[in-house]
Design a protein around this motif. Structure first.
Motif, PDB file in Angstrom:
ATOM      1  N   GLY A  27     -14.155 -44.231  42.387  1.00 26.92           N
ATOM      2  CA  GLY A  27     -14.886 -42.968  42.295  1.00 26.92           C
ATOM      3  C   GLY A  27     -16.234 -43.027  42.991  1.00 26.92           C
ATOM      4  N   ALA A  28     -16.964 -44.129  42.784  1.00 24.89           N
ATOM      5  CA  ALA A  28     -18.268 -44.268  43.437  1.00 24.89           C
ATOM      6  C   ALA A  28     -18.109 -44.406  44.946  1.00 24.89           C
ATOM      7  CB  ALA A  28     -19.004 -45.476  42.882  1.00 24.89           C
ATOM      8  N   GLY A  29     -17.061 -45.080  45.379  1.00 27.63           N
ATOM      9  CA  GLY A  29     -16.808 -45.205  46.819  1.00 27.63           C
ATOM     10  C   GLY A  29     -16.517 -43.864  47.466  1.00 27.63           C
ATOM     11  N   LEU A  30     -15.716 -43.047  46.795  1.00 30.62           N
ATOM     12  CA  LEU A  30     -15.415 -41.719  47.337  1.00 30.62           C
ATOM     13  C   LEU A  30     -16.651 -40.816  47.316  1.00 30.62           C
ATOM     14  CD1 LEU A  30     -11.875 -41.129  45.872  1.00 30.62           C
ATOM     15  CD2 LEU A  30     -12.476 -41.237  48.285  1.00 30.62           C
ATOM     16  N   LEU A  31     -17.452 -40.917  46.258  1.00 27.82           N
ATOM     17  CA  LEU A  31     -18.699 -40.152  46.220  1.00 27.82           C
ATOM     18  C   LEU A  31     -19.637 -40.583  47.345  1.00 27.82           C
ATOM     19  CD1 LEU A  31     -19.585 -39.844  42.445  1.00 27.82           C
ATOM     20  CD2 LEU A  31     -19.313 -37.987  44.067  1.00 27.82           C
ATOM     21  N   GLY A  32     -19.730 -41.886  47.571  1.00 29.43           N
ATOM     22  CA  GLY A  32     -20.569 -42.394  48.646  1.00 29.43           C
ATOM     23  C   GLY A  32     -20.076 -41.966  50.017  1.00 29.43           C
ATOM     24  N   ALA A  33     -18.762 -41.996  50.210  1.00 31.61           N
ATOM     25  CA  ALA A  33     -18.192 -41.566  51.490  1.00 31.61           C
ATOM     26  C   ALA A  33     -18.447 -40.081  51.715  1.00 31.61           C
ATOM     27  CB  ALA A  33     -16.694 -41.856  51.524  1.00 31.61           C
ATOM     28  N   GLY A  34     -18.295 -39.288  50.661  1.00 32.79           N
ATOM     29  CA  GLY A  34     -18.578 -37.857  50.784  1.00 32.79           C
ATOM     30  C   GLY A  34     -20.036 -37.597  51.103  1.00 32.79           C
ATOM     31  N   GLY A  35     -20.933 -38.362  50.459  1.00 32.52           N
ATOM     32  CA  GLY A  35     -22.354 -38.219  50.747  1.00 32.52           C
ATOM     33  C   GLY A  35     -22.696 -38.601  52.175  1.00 32.52           C
ATOM     34  N   TYR A  36     -22.062 -39.659  52.681  1.00 34.93           N
ATOM     35  CA  TYR A  36     -22.315 -40.093  54.057  1.00 34.93           C
ATOM     36  C   TYR A  36     -21.832 -39.047  55.063  1.00 34.93           C
ATOM     37  CZ  TYR A  36     -22.065 -42.804  58.330  1.00 34.93           C
ATOM     38  OH  TYR A  36     -22.211 -43.227  59.624  1.00 34.93           O
ATOM     39  N   VAL A  37     -20.640 -38.531  54.842  1.00 33.06           N
ATOM     40  CA  VAL A  37     -20.099 -37.521  55.758  1.00 33.06           C
ATOM     41  C   VAL A  37     -20.964 -36.258  55.714  1.00 33.06           C
ATOM     42  CG1 VAL A  37     -18.098 -36.033  56.210  1.00 33.06           C
ATOM     43  CG2 VAL A  37     -17.759 -38.432  55.652  1.00 33.06           C
ATOM     44  N   PHE A  38     -21.390 -35.870  54.513  1.00 28.82           N
ATOM     45  CA  PHE A  38     -22.238 -34.682  54.381  1.00 28.82           C
ATOM     46  C   PHE A  38     -23.583 -34.895  55.070  1.00 28.82           C
ATOM     47  CE2 PHE A  38     -25.324 -32.026  52.128  1.00 28.82           C
ATOM     48  CZ  PHE A  38     -24.720 -30.783  52.267  1.00 28.82           C
ATOM     49  N   ALA A  39     -24.177 -36.081  54.892  1.00 24.15           N
ATOM     50  CA  ALA A  39     -25.478 -36.364  55.514  1.00 24.15           C
ATOM     51  C   ALA A  39     -25.374 -36.361  57.035  1.00 24.15           C
ATOM     52  CB  ALA A  39     -26.012 -37.699  55.021  1.00 24.15           C
ATOM     53  N   SER A  40     -24.278 -36.880  57.570  1.00 26.34           N
ATOM     54  CA  SER A  40     -24.134 -36.878  59.024  1.00 26.34           C
ATOM     55  C   SER A  40     -23.943 -35.454  59.554  1.00 26.34           C
ATOM     56  CB  SER A  40     -22.986 -37.785  59.456  1.00 26.34           C
ATOM     57  OG  SER A  40     -21.757 -37.301  58.976  1.00 26.34           O
ATOM     58  N   ARG A  42     -25.254 -32.764  58.121  1.00 21.79           N
ATOM     59  CA  ARG A  42     -26.584 -32.148  58.024  1.00 21.79           C
ATOM     60  C   ARG A  42     -27.494 -32.617  59.161  1.00 21.79           C
ATOM     61  NH1 ARG A  42     -28.327 -28.061  55.757  1.00 21.79           N
ATOM     62  NH2 ARG A  42     -30.253 -29.064  55.150  1.00 21.79           N
ATOM     63  N   ARG A  43     -27.343 -33.866  59.562  1.00 27.11           N
ATOM     64  CA  ARG A  43     -28.150 -34.399  60.663  1.00 27.11           C
ATOM     65  C   ARG A  43     -27.856 -33.638  61.961  1.00 27.11           C
ATOM     66  NH1 ARG A  43     -26.344 -39.597  60.943  1.00 27.11           N
ATOM     67  NH2 ARG A  43     -27.068 -39.801  58.813  1.00 27.11           N
ATOM     68  N   VAL A  44     -26.597 -33.316  62.183  1.00 29.08           N
ATOM     69  CA  VAL A  44     -26.220 -32.557  63.381  1.00 29.08           C
ATOM     70  C   VAL A  44     -26.823 -31.155  63.322  1.00 29.08           C
ATOM     71  CG1 VAL A  44     -24.255 -31.494  64.567  1.00 29.08           C
ATOM     72  CG2 VAL A  44     -24.123 -33.864  63.819  1.00 29.08           C
ATOM     73  N   ILE A  45     -26.817 -30.543  62.150  1.00 31.14           N
ATOM     74  CA  ILE A  45     -27.366 -29.196  62.001  1.00 31.14           C
ATOM     75  C   ILE A  45     -28.867 -29.212  62.275  1.00 31.14           C
ATOM     76  CG2 ILE A  45     -27.835 -27.358  60.337  1.00 31.14           C
ATOM     77  CD1 ILE A  45     -25.150 -28.019  59.027  1.00 31.14           C
ATOM     78  N   MET A  54     -17.890 -24.683  64.053  1.00 23.56           N
ATOM     79  CA  MET A  54     -16.691 -24.801  63.226  1.00 23.56           C
ATOM     80  C   MET A  54     -16.433 -26.245  62.818  1.00 23.56           C
ATOM     81  SD  MET A  54     -14.545 -22.864  61.954  1.00 23.56           S
ATOM     82  CE  MET A  54     -12.915 -22.691  61.334  1.00 23.56           C
ATOM     83  N   GLY A  55     -16.689 -27.193  63.715  1.00 21.82           N
ATOM     84  CA  GLY A  55     -16.466 -28.602  63.409  1.00 21.82           C
ATOM     85  C   GLY A  55     -17.407 -29.109  62.327  1.00 21.82           C
ATOM     86  N   THR A  56     -18.653 -28.663  62.369  1.00 20.98           N
ATOM     87  CA  THR A  56     -19.628 -29.086  61.366  1.00 20.98           C
ATOM     88  C   THR A  56     -19.273 -28.513  60.002  1.00 20.98           C
ATOM     89  OG1 THR A  56     -21.295 -29.110  63.106  1.00 20.98           O
ATOM     90  CG2 THR A  56     -22.072 -29.215  60.857  1.00 20.98           C
TER      91      THR A  56
END
Length: 84
Positions: A27-40, A42-45, A54-56
């Motif tokens: 569960g923590a690994g999936l939460l961390g992966a989701g946070g990493y993907v979301f942060a990347s 947001r960085r593009v935005i 659409m890709g973002t």
């Protein structure tokens, strides 16, 4: 000398339900992966300074799906239900 048959898939699922540390790590690994993907995403935005493409948006939705899956594994709502 035949090898024993593989265990049914239900045995692997039962191990995840009974093992708190397994659920915590997954569960923590999936939460961390989701946070990493979301942060990347947001960085593009922030770099573009324009409305997200659409890709973002798809990347953000995928990140939210990963994080939700992690929460479901941690909370384990299926085993909490009591049969009537």
């Amino acid at each position: 000398m035949a090898s024993p048959p593989p265990p049914p898939p239900a045995a692997a699922a039962a191990a995840l339900k009974d093992c708190w540390s397994c659920r915590l790590v997954c569960g923590a690994g999936l939460l961390g992966a989701g946070g990493y993907v979301f942060a990347s995403a947001r960085r593009v935005i922030k770099k573009q300074g324009a409305p997200p493409g659409m890709g973002t948006v798809a990347q953000i939705v995928f990140a939210l799906g990963l994080a939700s899956w992690g929460v479901v594994i941690l909370v384990d709502p299926v085993n909490k239900a009591q049969p009537k």
